[in-house]
Design an enzyme around this catalytic site. Sequence first.
Site, PDB file in Angstrom:
ATOM      1  N   HIS A  82      65.407  35.257  34.342  1.00  0.00           N
ATOM      2  CA  HIS A  82      64.848  35.892  33.006  1.00  0.00           C
ATOM      3  C   HIS A  82      65.793  36.184  31.947  1.00  0.00           C
ATOM      4  CE1 HIS A  82      62.682  37.945  37.077  1.00  0.00           C
ATOM      5  NE2 HIS A  82      61.597  37.221  36.045  1.00  0.00           N
ATOM      6  N   SER A 103      62.297  35.479  41.645  1.00  0.00           N
ATOM      7  CA  SER A 103      62.586  36.739  42.308  1.00  0.00           C
ATOM      8  C   SER A 103      62.281  36.633  43.809  1.00  0.00           C
ATOM      9  CB  SER A 103      62.011  37.933  41.760  1.00  0.00           C
ATOM     10  OG  SER A 103      62.217  38.093  40.447  1.00  0.00           O
ATOM     11  N   ARG A 133      58.633  27.521  34.289  1.00  0.00           N
ATOM     12  CA  ARG A 133      59.631  26.577  35.022  1.00  0.00           C
ATOM     13  C   ARG A 133      59.309  25.136  35.296  1.00  0.00           C
ATOM     14  NH1 ARG A 133      60.057  31.345  39.190  1.00  0.00           N
ATOM     15  NH2 ARG A 133      57.865  31.047  38.725  1.00  0.00           N
ATOM     16  N   LYS A 180      51.330  41.191  44.104  1.00  0.00           N
ATOM     17  CA  LYS A 180      52.597  41.126  44.809  1.00  0.00           C
ATOM     18  C   LYS A 180      52.901  42.581  45.324  1.00  0.00           C
ATOM     19  CE  LYS A 180      54.747  37.755  41.738  1.00  0.00           C
ATOM     20  NZ  LYS A 180      55.823  37.540  40.352  1.00  0.00           N
TER      21      LYS A 180
HETATM   22  O1  PNS Z   1      56.489  38.249  36.848  1.00  0.00           O
HETATM   23  P1  PNS Z   1      54.996  38.303  37.122  1.00  0.00           P
HETATM   24  O2  PNS Z   1      54.861  38.999  38.589  1.00  0.00           O
HETATM   25  O3  PNS Z   1      54.654  36.880  37.194  1.00  0.00           O
HETATM   26  O4  PNS Z   1      54.184  39.015  35.970  1.00  0.00           O
HETATM   27  C1  PNS Z   1      52.741  38.993  35.823  1.00  0.00           C
HETATM   28  C2  PNS Z   1      52.316  40.191  34.915  1.00  0.00           C
HETATM   29  C3  PNS Z   1      52.999  41.636  35.550  1.00  0.00           C
HETATM   30  C4  PNS Z   1      52.683  39.987  33.770  1.00  0.00           C
HETATM   31  C5  PNS Z   1      50.862  40.208  35.335  1.00  0.00           C
HETATM   32  O5  PNS Z   1      50.465  40.647  36.350  1.00  0.00           O
HETATM   33  C6  PNS Z   1      50.276  41.450  34.140  1.00  0.00           C
HETATM   34  O6  PNS Z   1      50.023  41.169  33.227  1.00  0.00           O
HETATM   35  N1  PNS Z   1      50.112  42.510  34.671  1.00  0.00           N
HETATM   36  C7  PNS Z   1      49.227  43.731  33.917  1.00  0.00           C
HETATM   37  C8  PNS Z   1      47.950  43.567  34.035  1.00  0.00           C
HETATM   38  C9  PNS Z   1      47.199  42.551  33.189  1.00  0.00           C
HETATM   39  O7  PNS Z   1      46.983  42.608  31.667  1.00  0.00           O
HETATM   40  N2  PNS Z   1      46.867  41.368  33.558  1.00  0.00           N
HETATM   41  C10 PNS Z   1      46.692  39.956  32.775  1.00  0.00           C
HETATM   42  C11 PNS Z   1      45.089  40.157  32.352  1.00  0.00           C
HETATM   43  S1  PNS Z   1      43.933  40.381  33.447  1.00  0.00           S
END
Ligand code: PNS
Length: 167
Positions: A23, A134, A96, A47
């Site tokens: 990150h 993570s 990645r 998650k």
């Molecule tokens: O680190 P991650 O878990 O890959 O991040 C994913 C994250 C948190 C960015 C994604 O789940 C997210 O944007 N969550 C908020 C809800 C949302 O707007 N989802 C995307 C459109 S449905």
Amino acid sequence: MQQSAEQKIAVYPGSFDPVTNGHLDIIERGLKLFDKLIVTIMFNPSKKSLFTVEERLELLEKSLEKFSNIEIDSFSGLLVDYAAKQKARAILRGMRAISDFEYEFQMALMNRRLNREIQTVFLITGTQWIFTSSSIIKEAARFGGNISSMVPPAVNEKLKKKLSTFY
Ligand code: PNS
């Protein structure tokens, strides 16, 4: 061409459970493109987190001390709504390997459908972090693996403490 004085702001969203050196690598690269990055802990419904949002915020604060032009925040809601509220023109995500692509592609297209004004920008992680996440770092730490070169020092300490109370 007219120059805009408007700040180029990007939101860098994620679970950050916990923040890793991968990150940090993306943040460093992102700061070369944007005037300000808002690093925001968001809820990923698929998650289950190890750290509370407060713990993750604290780890981000400690791990990002060396960076300027950074804001740290948390939000539970729709990412594009948050980005619009922050006047961000972009969502920054790290990529990645090809295995990330399908999920990222789907999320970027959904976000674009929800708000056409906000672009998703992908940056490729430094090759030394291509295998880390993570989740896999937590798994290695859980079974006693040395992950100190993959996370900021504050995260290494916190992971040790957290996992010793779990098992
Ligand atoms: O680190 P991650 O878990 O890959 O991040 C994913 C994250 C948190 C960015 C994604 O789940 C997210 O944007 N969550 C908020 C809800 C949302 O707007 N989802 C995307 C459109 S449905």
